[in-house]
Design a protein around this motif. Structure first.
Motif, PDB file in Angstrom:
ATOM      1  N   ASP A 565       0.817  -1.217   0.000  1.00 47.27           N
ATOM      2  CA  ASP A 565       0.000   0.000   0.000  1.00 47.27           C
ATOM      3  C   ASP A 565       0.846   1.261   0.000  1.00 47.27           C
ATOM      4  OD1 ASP A 565      -2.205  -1.601   0.056  1.00 47.27           O
ATOM      5  OD2 ASP A 565      -2.476  -1.495   2.234  1.00 47.27           O
ATOM      6  N   GLY A 566       2.149   1.133   0.267  1.00 48.83           N
ATOM      7  CA  GLY A 566       3.025   2.308   0.314  1.00 48.83           C
ATOM      8  C   GLY A 566       2.852   3.148   1.568  1.00 48.83           C
ATOM      9  N   HIS A 567       2.374   2.563   2.677  1.00 44.63           N
ATOM     10  CA  HIS A 567       2.125   3.326   3.917  1.00 44.63           C
ATOM     11  C   HIS A 567       2.888   2.699   5.078  1.00 44.63           C
ATOM     12  CE1 HIS A 567      -0.934   5.556   1.830  1.00 44.63           C
ATOM     13  NE2 HIS A 567      -1.613   4.447   1.550  1.00 44.63           N
ATOM     14  N   LEU A 568       4.192   2.537   4.932  1.00 48.83           N
ATOM     15  CA  LEU A 568       4.995   1.974   6.014  1.00 48.83           C
ATOM     16  C   LEU A 568       5.569   3.130   6.842  1.00 48.83           C
ATOM     17  CD1 LEU A 568       6.193  -0.613   7.267  1.00 48.83           C
ATOM     18  CD2 LEU A 568       8.223  -0.200   5.878  1.00 48.83           C
ATOM     19  N   PRO A 569       5.176   3.290   8.092  1.00 50.85           N
ATOM     20  CA  PRO A 569       5.703   4.406   8.916  1.00 50.85           C
ATOM     21  C   PRO A 569       7.190   4.201   9.205  1.00 50.85           C
ATOM     22  CG  PRO A 569       4.391   2.902  10.260  1.00 50.85           C
ATOM     23  CD  PRO A 569       4.229   2.449   8.840  1.00 50.85           C
ATOM     24  N   MET A 570       7.941   5.307   9.204  1.00 52.10           N
ATOM     25  CA  MET A 570       9.381   5.248   9.418  1.00 52.10           C
ATOM     26  C   MET A 570       9.798   6.499  10.197  1.00 52.10           C
ATOM     27  SD  MET A 570      11.899   3.200   8.754  1.00 52.10           S
ATOM     28  CE  MET A 570      11.142   2.271   7.439  1.00 52.10           C
ATOM     29  N   ASP A 571      10.428   6.317  11.400  1.00 54.48           N
ATOM     30  CA  ASP A 571      10.917   7.420  12.231  1.00 54.48           C
ATOM     31  C   ASP A 571      12.432   7.453  12.138  1.00 54.48           C
ATOM     32  OD1 ASP A 571       8.375   8.104  13.077  1.00 54.48           O
ATOM     33  OD2 ASP A 571       8.425   6.669  14.749  1.00 54.48           O
ATOM     34  N   LEU A 613      13.636   0.847  15.737  1.00 56.20           N
ATOM     35  CA  LEU A 613      12.771  -0.321  15.800  1.00 56.20           C
ATOM     36  C   LEU A 613      12.896  -1.150  14.512  1.00 56.20           C
ATOM     37  CD1 LEU A 613      10.544  -1.950  17.187  1.00 56.20           C
ATOM     38  CD2 LEU A 613       8.869  -0.408  16.110  1.00 56.20           C
ATOM     39  N   ARG A 614      12.862  -0.457  13.369  1.00 54.76           N
ATOM     40  CA  ARG A 614      12.936  -1.179  12.100  1.00 54.76           C
ATOM     41  C   ARG A 614      14.330  -1.761  11.876  1.00 54.76           C
ATOM     42  NH1 ARG A 614       7.878  -2.494  11.001  1.00 54.76           N
ATOM     43  NH2 ARG A 614       6.494  -0.666  10.868  1.00 54.76           N
ATOM     44  N   LEU A 615      15.367  -1.012  12.295  1.00 57.67           N
ATOM     45  CA  LEU A 615      16.714  -1.540  12.157  1.00 57.67           C
ATOM     46  C   LEU A 615      16.896  -2.779  13.028  1.00 57.67           C
ATOM     47  CD1 LEU A 615      19.538  -1.357  10.995  1.00 57.67           C
ATOM     48  CD2 LEU A 615      20.130   0.275  12.810  1.00 57.67           C
ATOM     49  N   GLY A 616      16.324  -2.737  14.248  1.00 57.64           N
ATOM     50  CA  GLY A 616      16.392  -3.916  15.095  1.00 57.64           C
ATOM     51  C   GLY A 616      15.660  -5.091  14.458  1.00 57.64           C
ATOM     52  N   GLN A 617      14.554  -4.816  13.794  1.00 58.62           N
ATOM     53  CA  GLN A 617      13.817  -5.882  13.100  1.00 58.62           C
ATOM     54  C   GLN A 617      14.662  -6.501  12.003  1.00 58.62           C
ATOM     55  OE1 GLN A 617      10.042  -4.506  11.658  1.00 58.62           O
ATOM     56  NE2 GLN A 617       9.512  -6.459  10.702  1.00 58.62           N
ATOM     57  N   ARG A 693      13.233  -4.180   2.140  1.00 59.60           N
ATOM     58  CA  ARG A 693      12.346  -3.046   1.960  1.00 59.60           C
ATOM     59  C   ARG A 693      12.501  -2.047   3.109  1.00 59.60           C
ATOM     60  NH1 ARG A 693       8.338  -3.610  -1.878  1.00 59.60           N
ATOM     61  NH2 ARG A 693       8.102  -1.373  -1.468  1.00 59.60           N
ATOM     62  N   LEU A 694      12.727  -2.554   4.320  1.00 55.23           N
ATOM     63  CA  LEU A 694      12.948  -1.648   5.456  1.00 55.23           C
ATOM     64  C   LEU A 694      14.253  -0.871   5.282  1.00 55.23           C
ATOM     65  CD1 LEU A 694      11.823  -3.866   8.474  1.00 55.23           C
ATOM     66  CD2 LEU A 694      10.604  -1.921   7.491  1.00 55.23           C
ATOM     67  N   ALA A 695      15.313  -1.558   4.842  1.00 61.40           N
ATOM     68  CA  ALA A 695      16.595  -0.883   4.640  1.00 61.40           C
ATOM     69  C   ALA A 695      16.479   0.185   3.555  1.00 61.40           C
ATOM     70  CB  ALA A 695      17.670  -1.903   4.277  1.00 61.40           C
ATOM     71  N   ARG A 734      13.445  15.228  15.538  1.00 59.31           N
ATOM     72  CA  ARG A 734      13.252  14.247  14.476  1.00 59.31           C
ATOM     73  C   ARG A 734      13.998  14.697  13.230  1.00 59.31           C
ATOM     74  NH1 ARG A 734       8.943  10.709  15.116  1.00 59.31           N
ATOM     75  NH2 ARG A 734       8.893  10.115  17.313  1.00 59.31           N
ATOM     76  N   LEU A 735      14.507  13.744  12.465  1.00 57.30           N
ATOM     77  CA  LEU A 735      15.240  14.032  11.237  1.00 57.30           C
ATOM     78  C   LEU A 735      14.397  13.630  10.037  1.00 57.30           C
ATOM     79  CD1 LEU A 735      18.753  12.737  12.307  1.00 57.30           C
ATOM     80  CD2 LEU A 735      17.821  15.034  12.558  1.00 57.30           C
ATOM     81  N   SER A 736      14.680  14.274   8.926  1.00 55.92           N
ATOM     82  CA  SER A 736      13.936  13.946   7.699  1.00 55.92           C
ATOM     83  C   SER A 736      14.895  13.692   6.562  1.00 55.92           C
ATOM     84  CB  SER A 736      12.987  15.098   7.322  1.00 55.92           C
ATOM     85  OG  SER A 736      13.739  16.276   7.047  1.00 55.92           O
ATOM     86  N   LEU A 737      14.527  12.733   5.704  1.00 52.58           N
ATOM     87  CA  LEU A 737      15.307  12.422   4.521  1.00 52.58           C
ATOM     88  C   LEU A 737      14.805  13.271   3.364  1.00 52.58           C
ATOM     89  CD1 LEU A 737      15.482   8.559   4.794  1.00 52.58           C
ATOM     90  CD2 LEU A 737      17.376  10.148   5.076  1.00 52.58           C
ATOM     91  N   ARG A 738      15.755  13.909   2.641  1.00 49.23           N
ATOM     92  CA  ARG A 738      15.404  14.749   1.506  1.00 49.23           C
ATOM     93  C   ARG A 738      16.117  14.242   0.264  1.00 49.23           C
ATOM     94  NH1 ARG A 738      17.853  19.605   0.116  1.00 49.23           N
ATOM     95  NH2 ARG A 738      18.814  19.730   2.156  1.00 49.23           N
TER      96      ARG A 738
END
Length: 770
Positions: A565-571, A613-617, A693-695, A734-738
């Protein structure tokens, strides 16, 4: 003609008219015939027999369907006109023609017409002869009067015969009267001369009549020889004309081309009718083109610029007669064939030119059909060539007749390598259901229902195709060909198999944690287990572990759904990777299948931007895989390094490794490597898919390096921070990717990942150099 009724009405009227006139000519002498002497009767019989005999020796001049006969019979009537009475001569002509023609078994209406027109002609000759009112003695004036009278006879006779032939054949009278070389004039002059000689001999003494046999015979053979020469000459001329006509037709049978040159054809037309010049104006989609026999194409006019009538472009040639033959396309006139000649064309020549113009029309229609066919074939070729489905044609003998590009992609064989070969030699079937005790070796053609077949490609690999075939008649012969449509369904069948395996795996994996939970709860409910605080604590720990396992399975499925769906939350926050890896290695060591883990890291902290959390996963999944596939006693090595602006986390095992063909597929969803261990190692086959996909979502990537028998190494890349943050969590910002492409792999895969990382105050924290 086979019967009188089949003759044209005008011809029948001419025959009946001459019969009536002939009957009238005979009836007028009936009163005189009653006073005949025996000498008159004998003269009548003798003249009639002589005429009937001479009619058996004729020279035939053939027209189209009718034949005009020439004989020396007229020479009999010349002395009779001088020596006997008109009644004797008239009846002799009637009887001689009836007997002579009836003996030759002519049709009754032909016999009646000839007898009637002979009587009419001799009656006219008798009338002219009597106008001279000559004495009974033989003199020069007798010869003159006889010549004039017989000339009338010859004219009436020739016109009568020509008239009936023209009516029957439907041609102008002039074409029949004017014979080639003046044959009829020569024939009349010869017969008149012989008759005069017969009259002179009779006057000198009847004993000299036998001397006339030689001139008569020689005259007959002279007529026949002369006519034979004329026939041969006419046949040669007709042969030349037929050859010219054939060459004219061949000139139009050239290749179908919009720029076809009509000049050779016009040259043959000019030669065929002996014309001074020929022209052709034809209209097509390109415009109006005008050709002539002398210079070829000398003018081209656009359709909208010129008049609608092509004849307006035919040149005017003073002093020459011009015949225009229409070139028609169905009901429309599309051109003009013009013939210029000093004399007008005869009706037969006009018909010939019209026929040639119709051949031009046929060529123009063929050209149009050819152009339309080429265009349709081009469209069809484009459709077949652009089709994603393979399309090919197999003859009734099993030979491949055509092969489209999609079949080249499916099989690896080019069309030039396949066309002309047997389909079974190209589409090899390595296995399949047995038919009559033997596996099939060729496709089942002629079966409308779709069939599946496993074929060998040119490179030796297997591909599944789904094909159907239909029959069509072959271009030549009475056989049938097969049109086969095939589609590569390897991925589709593999996906179906993976779905079936996935359902079985999900059922198994979900039942695995539920089974002990259900068994323990049933035992507690029935009081079959120890109920002490220590035992309850142990039971709760077991249920918690099984619940967490079930939760992980469900989370994996939810993550896959979120990816779709393209809706994976990422902090994205700064993370010190060494500390995070220490925690994850410690947690993973609690697993049942845990192995010894060696952690290699640099002396200084390594900061990266990631979702903890995602990196730990990701790390948990990689360690879990390493534990599953590592042999007993073999350590798992975890390395943390820096490389070109990225942090690199590698997990290495000492297992069996992954085959080269499977390395690109291990990151596909539901894919599980079949190396003999998958029967004991659980899971959905989603771990590596989710990890990559998480990476990628964090601006990095996941790659594999493996050799069979030497283990596997999975490496995660993450963007480095330019400088270590102040404080543990960077003030909670919080940081953002650009400018980040989260759908690509990391630098180890040769793809750019992230360019700039900023905090909420737009301070640049991560910047990758190109």
């Amino acid at each position: 003609m086979s019967s009188f009724r089949e003759l044209p009405l005008s011809a029948r009227l001419v025959i009946l008219g001459y019969v009536a006139l002939g009957a009238f000519g005979v009836l007028q002498w009936v009163p005189e015939m009653r006073t005949w002497s025996w000498e008159d009767v004998a003269a009548t019989v003798g003249l009639a027999l002589a005429a009937a005999l001479s009619e058996q020796f004729t020279v035939a001049m053939k027209h189209r369907t009718e034949v005009e006969n020439f004989s020396v019979t007229d020479a009999v009537w010349v002395p009779a006109l001088i020596l006997v009475s008109p009644s004797v001569l008239t009846l002799s002509v009637l009887l001689g023609s009836l007997v002579g023609h009836a003996y030759r078994r002519w049709a009754w209406y032909k016999v009646a017409f000839n007898a009637g027109q002979f009587v009419v002609a001799i009656t006219a000759a008798e009338f002219v002869y009597r106008l001279f009112d000559l004495p009974s003695s033989f003199s020069l004036m007798t010869c003159v009067a006889c010549a004039v009278a017989m000339s009338c006879y010859f004219v009436i006779n020739e016109i009568s015969v020509a008239l009936i032939i023209s009516r029957v054949e439907g041609i102008p009278l002039r074409e029949v009267v004017v014979l080639p070389g003046g044959l009829n004039l020569l024939h009349a002059g010869g017969n008149l001369t012989i008759g005069m000689l017969a009259a002179l001999v009779w006057h000198a003494g009847p004993m000299g009549l036998p001397l006339l046999i030689a001139p008569v015979v020689l005259s007959f053979f002279a007529y026949r020889g002369w006519l034979q020469n004329k026939r041969e000459e006419e046949q040669r001329r007709e042969g030349d004309r037929m050859r010219t006509l054939y060459e004219a037709g061949r000139a139009l049978d050239g290749p179908l081309d919009a720029n076809f040159d009509f000049q050779p054809f016009l040259g043959f037309v000019q030669q065929l009718v002996d014309a001074a010049g020929t022209e052709l104006a034809v209209r097509d989609e390109a415009g109006l083109r005008i050709y002539n026999a002398e210079s070829g194409l000398y003018q081209a006019v656009q359709t909208e610029m010129g008049p609608a009538d092509p004849s307006a472009y035919v040149s005017a040639r003073p002093g020459l007669a011009t015949y225009l033959a229409a070139v028609r396309d169905e009901a429309n006139e599309v051109g003009i064939l013009a013939v210029h000649r000093a004399t007008e064309l005869s009706p037969s020549e006009c018909a010939l030119v019209d026929s040639l113009a119709s051949q031009v029309s046929a060529r123009q229609r063929n050209q149009q059909l050819f152009d339309e066919t080429i265009e349709q074939r081009g469209h069809l070729a484009d459709v077949v060539g652009s089709s994603s489905d393979g399309i090919f044609v197999v003859s009734g003998e099993g030979t491949v007749l055509s092969w489209n590009p999609a079949m080249e992609r499916i099989t690896g064989y080019l069309a030039d390598e396949v066309v002309g070969r047997r389909s079974g030699d190209v589409l090899r079937i390595p296995s399949g259901p047995r038919v009559n005790g033997s596996p099939p070796t060729e496709l089942a053609l002629g079966v409308v229902e779709p069939q599946d077949a496993l074929i060998l490609r040119r490179d030796g690999s297997d591909r599944w195709i789904r094909y159907s075939s239909s029959t069509m008649p072959e271009r030549h012969g009475n056989g049938t060909s097969h049109v086969v449509t095939a589609r590569d369904v390897t991925a589709e069948l593999e996906a179906e198999q993976m779905k079936r395996d996935f359902v079985a795996t999900v059922s198994h994996e979900l039942r695995t944690p539920l089974t002990p939970l259900k068994g323990l709860l049933q035992s507690l409910n029935k009081g079959l287990v120890e109920d002490s605080p220590q035992a309850r604590h142990e039971y709760h720990a077991i249920m918690l572990r099984q619940t967490e396992r079930l939760e992980r399975l469900i989370s994996d499925l939810l993550d896959v759904s979120r990816f779709d769906d393209g809706h994976l939350p990422m902090d994205a926050v700064p993370v010190e990777l060494g500390a995070l890896l220490d925690r994850e290695i410690a947690d993973a060591s609690q697993l049942t299948a845990a192995r010894e883990v060696r952690f290699e890291r640099p002396e200084r902290p390594v900061w990266a931007i990631a979702d903890p959390l995602r990196l730990g996963q990701i790390v948990t999944n990689l360690l879990s895989n390493a534990f599953k596939y590592s042999p007993e006693g073999a350590p798992v090595i975890v390395r943390l390094t820096k490389r070109e602006g990225f942090a690199l986390v590698s997990v290495q095992d000492r297992g069996e490794g992954i085959a080269i063909d499977d390395q690109d597929r291990v990151f596909e969803r539901f894919y599980r490597v079949d190396n003999g261990l998958t029967q004991t190692a659980g899971g959905f086959g989603l771990g590596l898919f989710i990890a990559r996909r998480l990476a990628e979502a964090m601006g990095g990537g996941l790659v594999l390096s493996s050799r069979p028998g030497e283990g596997s190494t999975f490496s995660v890349t993450l963007p480095l921070l330019m400088a270590a943050p102040q404080g543990d969590d960077l003030g909670g910002q919080r940081l953002s990717l650009r400018d980040t492409d989260t759908d690509r792999h990391g630098p180890d895969a040769g793809e750019p990942i992230a360019h700039v990382l900023t905090d909420t105050d737009s301070r640049v924290l991560v910047q990758r150099s190109e």
